[in-house]
Design a protein around this motif. Sequence first.
Motif, PDB file in Angstrom:
ATOM      1  N   TRP A   1      -6.560  -3.947   0.694  1.00 56.28           N
ATOM      2  CA  TRP A   1      -6.375  -4.380   2.076  1.00 56.28           C
ATOM      3  C   TRP A   1      -7.578  -5.174   2.589  1.00 56.28           C
ATOM      4  O   TRP A   1      -7.415  -6.069   3.430  1.00 56.28           O
ATOM      5  CB  TRP A   1      -6.129  -3.156   2.961  1.00 56.28           C
ATOM      6  CG  TRP A   1      -4.732  -2.609   2.802  1.00 56.28           C
ATOM      7  CD1 TRP A   1      -3.684  -3.221   2.215  1.00 56.28           C
ATOM      8  CD2 TRP A   1      -4.247  -1.339   3.258  1.00 56.28           C
ATOM      9  NE1 TRP A   1      -2.558  -2.435   2.245  1.00 56.28           N
ATOM     10  CE2 TRP A   1      -2.877  -1.260   2.897  1.00 56.28           C
ATOM     11  CE3 TRP A   1      -4.827  -0.257   3.917  1.00 56.28           C
ATOM     12  CZ2 TRP A   1      -2.087  -0.153   3.183  1.00 56.28           C
ATOM     13  CZ3 TRP A   1      -4.048   0.841   4.208  1.00 56.28           C
ATOM     14  CH2 TRP A   1      -2.695   0.911   3.851  1.00 56.28           C
ATOM     15  N   SER A   2      -8.783  -4.862   2.121  1.00 52.94           N
ATOM     16  CA  SER A   2      -9.944  -5.629   2.583  1.00 52.94           C
ATOM     17  C   SER A   2      -9.862  -7.073   2.097  1.00 52.94           C
ATOM     18  O   SER A   2     -10.175  -8.012   2.843  1.00 52.94           O
ATOM     19  CB  SER A   2     -11.247  -4.980   2.106  1.00 52.94           C
ATOM     20  OG  SER A   2     -11.329  -4.992   0.687  1.00 52.94           O
TER      21      SER A   2
ATOM     22  N   GLY B   1       0.818  -1.206   0.000  1.00 53.79           N
ATOM     23  CA  GLY B   1       0.000   0.000   0.000  1.00 53.79           C
ATOM     24  C   GLY B   1       0.855   1.259   0.000  1.00 53.79           C
ATOM     25  O   GLY B   1       0.556   2.221  -0.738  1.00 53.79           O
TER      26      GLY B   1
ATOM     27  N   VAL C   1     -15.622  -3.150  -3.013  1.00 53.37           N
ATOM     28  CA  VAL C   1     -15.361  -3.286  -1.577  1.00 53.37           C
ATOM     29  C   VAL C   1     -16.440  -4.141  -0.917  1.00 53.37           C
ATOM     30  O   VAL C   1     -16.244  -4.693   0.158  1.00 53.37           O
ATOM     31  CB  VAL C   1     -15.293  -1.898  -0.910  1.00 53.37           C
ATOM     32  CG1 VAL C   1     -14.945  -1.997   0.564  1.00 53.37           C
ATOM     33  CG2 VAL C   1     -14.277  -1.031  -1.631  1.00 53.37           C
TER      34      VAL C   1
ATOM     35  N   VAL D   1     -16.531  -7.425   2.431  1.00 52.93           N
ATOM     36  CA  VAL D   1     -17.407  -7.132   3.572  1.00 52.93           C
ATOM     37  C   VAL D   1     -18.506  -8.183   3.683  1.00 52.93           C
ATOM     38  O   VAL D   1     -18.849  -8.641   4.776  1.00 52.93           O
ATOM     39  CB  VAL D   1     -18.002  -5.716   3.437  1.00 52.93           C
ATOM     40  CG1 VAL D   1     -19.028  -5.452   4.522  1.00 52.93           C
ATOM     41  CG2 VAL D   1     -16.892  -4.672   3.492  1.00 52.93           C
TER      42      VAL D   1
ATOM     43  N   GLN E   1     -15.473   0.344  -8.873  1.00 55.84           N
ATOM     44  CA  GLN E   1     -14.472   0.163  -7.827  1.00 55.84           C
ATOM     45  C   GLN E   1     -15.079   0.299  -6.435  1.00 55.84           C
ATOM     46  O   GLN E   1     -14.651  -0.364  -5.496  1.00 55.84           O
ATOM     47  CB  GLN E   1     -13.337   1.162  -8.020  1.00 55.84           C
ATOM     48  CG  GLN E   1     -12.504   0.894  -9.270  1.00 55.84           C
ATOM     49  CD  GLN E   1     -11.171   1.612  -9.250  1.00 55.84           C
ATOM     50  OE1 GLN E   1     -10.719   2.075  -8.203  1.00 55.84           O
ATOM     51  NE2 GLN E   1     -10.527   1.714 -10.402  1.00 55.84           N
TER      52      GLN E   1
ATOM     53  N   VAL F   1      -7.494   6.050  -1.297  1.00 60.13           N
ATOM     54  CA  VAL F   1      -8.408   5.512  -0.285  1.00 60.13           C
ATOM     55  C   VAL F   1      -9.206   4.335  -0.848  1.00 60.13           C
ATOM     56  O   VAL F   1      -9.331   3.266  -0.223  1.00 60.13           O
ATOM     57  CB  VAL F   1      -9.352   6.622   0.227  1.00 60.13           C
ATOM     58  CG1 VAL F   1     -10.465   6.017   1.080  1.00 60.13           C
ATOM     59  CG2 VAL F   1      -8.574   7.652   1.018  1.00 60.13           C
ATOM     60  N   LEU F   2      -9.748   4.510  -2.042  1.00 60.34           N
ATOM     61  CA  LEU F   2     -10.586   3.461  -2.623  1.00 60.34           C
ATOM     62  C   LEU F   2      -9.772   2.216  -2.955  1.00 60.34           C
ATOM     63  O   LEU F   2     -10.154   1.089  -2.612  1.00 60.34           O
ATOM     64  CB  LEU F   2     -11.269   3.990  -3.883  1.00 60.34           C
ATOM     65  CG  LEU F   2     -12.232   3.021  -4.583  1.00 60.34           C
ATOM     66  CD1 LEU F   2     -13.332   2.584  -3.650  1.00 60.34           C
ATOM     67  CD2 LEU F   2     -12.815   3.674  -5.830  1.00 60.34           C
ATOM     68  N   ASN F   3      -8.635   2.388  -3.609  1.00 56.67           N
ATOM     69  CA  ASN F   3      -7.841   1.228  -4.021  1.00 56.67           C
ATOM     70  C   ASN F   3      -7.198   0.516  -2.834  1.00 56.67           C
ATOM     71  O   ASN F   3      -7.120  -0.718  -2.814  1.00 56.67           O
ATOM     72  CB  ASN F   3      -6.768   1.657  -5.020  1.00 56.67           C
ATOM     73  CG  ASN F   3      -7.352   1.889  -6.404  1.00 56.67           C
ATOM     74  OD1 ASN F   3      -7.522   0.956  -7.184  1.00 56.67           O
ATOM     75  ND2 ASN F   3      -7.677   3.145  -6.708  1.00 56.67           N
ATOM     76  N   LEU F   4      -6.721   1.285  -1.837  1.00 55.42           N
ATOM     77  CA  LEU F   4      -6.175   0.638  -0.648  1.00 55.42           C
ATOM     78  C   LEU F   4      -7.269  -0.100   0.116  1.00 55.42           C
ATOM     79  O   LEU F   4      -7.026  -1.175   0.695  1.00 55.42           O
ATOM     80  CB  LEU F   4      -5.500   1.671   0.250  1.00 55.42           C
ATOM     81  CG  LEU F   4      -4.205   2.303  -0.293  1.00 55.42           C
ATOM     82  CD1 LEU F   4      -3.660   3.318   0.709  1.00 55.42           C
ATOM     83  CD2 LEU F   4      -3.161   1.235  -0.581  1.00 55.42           C
ATOM     84  N   ALA F   5      -8.477   0.469   0.145  1.00 53.78           N
ATOM     85  CA  ALA F   5      -9.590  -0.217   0.820  1.00 53.78           C
ATOM     86  C   ALA F   5      -9.885  -1.549   0.148  1.00 53.78           C
ATOM     87  O   ALA F   5     -10.110  -2.569   0.814  1.00 53.78           O
ATOM     88  CB  ALA F   5     -10.831   0.675   0.825  1.00 53.78           C
ATOM     89  N   VAL F   6      -9.889  -1.553  -1.192  1.00 51.16           N
ATOM     90  CA  VAL F   6     -10.153  -2.803  -1.911  1.00 51.16           C
ATOM     91  C   VAL F   6      -9.045  -3.819  -1.648  1.00 51.16           C
ATOM     92  O   VAL F   6      -9.288  -4.964  -1.271  1.00 51.16           O
ATOM     93  CB  VAL F   6     -10.296  -2.534  -3.428  1.00 51.16           C
ATOM     94  CG1 VAL F   6     -10.393  -3.850  -4.194  1.00 51.16           C
ATOM     95  CG2 VAL F   6     -11.528  -1.679  -3.694  1.00 51.16           C
TER      96      VAL F   6
END
Length: 584
Positions: free
Chosen positions: A48-49, A17, A248, A252, A244, A41-46
């Motif tokens: 890392w999730s 990241g 996420v 979840v 994108q 924020v969006l790509n790291l959320a995807v």
Amino acid sequence: MRPRGKWFVVAAAVLAGVGAAAALVRGGYEVPVELVAPTLVLNLAVGWSFVGVGLVARRRRPASRTGLLMVLLGFAWLARFLLAVDTTPAFVAGVLLGSVSLSLFVHLLVTFPTGRTTSVAQRVLVVVGYLLSAPLDAVFLALGAQRGRGEGPPPNGLVIAPSNGGFTPEPVDLVVQAVVVVLLVALLVSVWSRWRAAGVAERRALTPGLVGGTVVVATLLVERTAILLVLPPSAGVVLAWSAQVVLVVWPVALLLGLLRSRLDRSGVGRLVIDLGDGPAEPGRLRSVVARTLHDPSAEVAYRLPGTDDYVDAAGDPVDVAPRAGRAVAHLVRDGRPIAVLLHDPVLTGEPDLVEAVAAGAGLAVENERLHAQVRHQLREVRASRARLVEAADGARRAVERDLHDGAQQRLVAVGLALRLARTRLGAGSPDELDALLAEAGDELAGALAELRELARGIYPPLLTDEGLGPALASLAERASLPVVLGAIPGQRPPEAVEQACYFVVSEALTNAAKHASASRVAVDVVAEGDGLRVDVVDDGGGGADADGSGLRGLADRVAAVGGRFAVSSPARGGTRVTATLPCG
């Protein structure tokens, strides 16, 4: 996964990241300031999730490949940021690794929750998904495709922004997008087919992942269709951001599925309370267990003590052999099997839940097993009583028929001969009278022999006078096929056991001669513990019906003295009749 390996993956994801952020900011492309933060924020959320939920899934289900695939997808997603580095090697690596993320997504959705393909259609989808990623992109790169590399934001849609003056995709890109659309449609059809064919328990396990994945696929499908339709740049930007954002959702959704499993295990406490309320009605335990497992097809079968037979709560026999569509969990108490839980195979992915339900229902299982055993015994007693009455009626009819056709006819002939002799007493010659009286004597002797044979069939005097050994030897001598008689215990068992043993051998020899086409029969009576074990084995064609009237009658006779009766008769494998009789 070991703790050290887990923390290594976490550290690698954090570094990936950080590297993605550095590539976006320092990679050499001009990125609008207002797009840097949303993109990161969006790509790291995807990314890392997927990595985080993948690690949890790997720990929860180590036998499944889903967790590993999710971790790989997360790293492949973060590897797309190599496109932000303005060099040819970074561009090539970013294109190849970034396209793998879509293939991993297809693999995950098609094989969820096991991570393994189970049909030809699934294998085709997974293989096509991988062929449309790195291999196809490698061909296009070799042919000189640039995918938007040059001035402005990083290429290949890494940063979602409208292009100046619009963007017209190349024909080769349109072909690729058309193939991707077909793949996504096939993916939706596969997901829908799996969900429709699944049972209630399997649907409960599939729904979180499939619903989230379907939302992602639908959004991607709209986005790729928009590319084919060459929509205005503003519409393309909205759809690209939407694709994108909803990506996420899937990790979840999987996390919610994992939390649902924990909630299911917490419901075991309610199971104990439900089982403690109210009277123990037949089948009540099954309904409570089925509700707790969310599996309406769940069954509980109880083991009869001293046997390998299982019955349900009503006492009816249950086949617990593993078969397609059913999984078997054995319930053990104090080191001995007492019952089995038959459930949907999808629950094998939640062994903790099944074990918790089995433990929570342990005492109730033991109580209902005893009730089921009593009900089974009552059913057997009723059935045995009916069979004994029927057998007694049949035996009386057989005796009547034998007397009528045999001894009675001879005695009638004797009476006729004596009357005829009386009429000729004065007028007939001595020779004629002598012949009539001789005929009467022969008929009387024949009638006496038939009566003795009939009496021997009802109860052999030799058994009472000499014991089991001589009686079985007499049976072997009179048998219509060779009989090998093994050792017989010298000490005489109780009278009821001795009679049961004799009639087991007698009926088994009769069946072997009439139905088995056997050429040889072996008879063994051996002491076993405090009882006797009787084995009658023939080399006939097998296939004997254990529920036939003859063998069923033997089972009733053996059960009447507290023994156990078993028949093994595989096709073309001979027949073994075994009776275990207690002598205590």
